[in-house]
Design an enzyme around this catalytic site. Structure first.
Site, short mmCIF file in Angstrom:
data_model
loop_
_atom_site.label_atom_id
_atom_site.label_comp_id
_atom_site.label_asym_id
_atom_site.label_seq_id
_atom_site.Cartn_x
_atom_site.Cartn_y
_atom_site.Cartn_z
N ASP A 187 -9.45 3.40 6.68
CA ASP A 187 -8.32 3.17 7.58
C ASP A 187 -8.64 3.81 8.92
OD1 ASP A 187 -5.95 3.37 8.99
OD2 ASP A 187 -4.79 4.27 7.36
N ASP B 96 0.85 -1.19 0.00
CA ASP B 96 0.00 0.00 0.00
C ASP B 96 0.88 1.24 0.00
OD1 ASP B 96 0.14 0.98 3.07
OD2 ASP B 96 -0.06 -1.20 3.04
N GLU C 239 -7.21 3.88 12.74
CA GLU C 239 -6.05 3.51 13.54
C GLU C 239 -5.79 4.60 14.57
OE1 GLU C 239 -2.07 4.37 11.51
OE2 GLU C 239 -3.34 3.83 9.78
#
Length: 287
Positions: free
Chosen positions: A174, A85, A176
């Protein structure tokens, strides 16, 4: 000539008193309705944009919080398909070279917040496709900066869409560790689950795909209470820099993708798809 703008001195004290009360009530009403969420009882969401979105990418906070252990990605008993990625952080990517080395998929950063679009997204997305990659776009979530719907809409409108062409992976969110402050962005576990659910649902409404969720088990446990609410629909992209993927977040019996290192053979982070290329194509085709 009579000055009609002058207030009559004969207005009664009661009328003057009521006028004063009415003015005070009006001011109070304005102040109350000006406070976000005051009228509905909703939890206010701060409105700001991330300060350094160019430095935020999949896993940019994981190693600092969870570290690295062992030789990453070495224990792989089943068939795995390698990939990676990237974001603007990696600079120019040699897509043809990475394909020759064996990578077959990539997730590429598209957006963050509601104003940032990765400046290399178009180039990376087009070049990866031309090189033969099965690729997808991801959004770096900042749940304290704006609503989930606003971020999902911005993501889909600026590269996070999905096409049934056999080469486009599901859109991905995403979630996190917060690179700007409190680990869980100041949200309770329930509020975080609700934010993620609203994002996932809005992406599904706009694209017909259930978004992949990128996270680490540590963050997921701390910030969602280890919720199993998404396992039935959303593919899991787990981050764990070790020889195995480790314990997975609740509800997922297996991962679809594993980010096993933040450097290696390919540009950016090093990833596996949990299966052969044919399985990767099936996921891209929503089958």
């Amino acid at each position: 000539m009579l000055d009609t703008r002058r207030v009559s001195p004969h207005r009664s004290p009661l009328r003057r008193s009521l006028t004063g009360v009415g003015g005070a009530l009006f001011v109070l009403l304005v102040l109350v309705t000006a406070v976000p969420g005051a009228a509905t009882g909703a939890t206010p969401v701060s409105r700001h944009e991330p300060a350094h979105p160019g430095r935020d990418w999949m896993g940019s906070t994981v190693a600092a919080h969870e570290g690295r252990s062992g030789t990453a990605g070495t224990t792989t008993s089943a068939t795995k398909t390698p990939g990676f990625d990237v974001s603007n952080w990696q600079g120019t990517v040699d897509w043809a070279g990475a394909y020759k080395k064996g990578a077959r998929f990539a997730y590429i950063k598209a957006t963050e917040g509601t104003t940032y679009r990765d400046p290399r997204f178009n180039t990376n997305y087009t070049a990866s496709y031309s090189a033969g990659f099965i690729r997808g776009a991801y959004h770096f979530a900042t749940p304290d900066s704006s609503t989930a719907k606003a971020q999902a809409d911005y993501f889909v409108a600026h590269g996070g869409n999905w096409s049934k062409d056999g080469k486009t992976l599901p859109p991905m969110v995403d979630v996190e560790y917060n690179p700007y402050g409190a680990t869980c962005y100041g949200l309770s576990k329930t509020a975080m689950v609700n934010w993620i659910a609203a994002f996932i649902n809005e992406v599904h409404t706009k694209t017909s795909r259930w978004a992949t969720i990128y996270t680490s088990t540590g963050w997921w446990t701390s910030c969602t209470g280890n919720s199993s609410a998404f396992a039935a629909k959303s593919p899991l992209f787990v981050a764990h820099y070790a020889a195995t993927a480790g314990t997975l977040p609740a509800g997922w019996p297996f991962y679809s993708f594993w980010q096993f290192a933040d450097a290696g053979t390919f540009p950016g982070d090093q990833d596996y798809f949990n299966g052969p290329v044919s399985g990767l194509k099936n996921l891209a085709n929503n089958t």
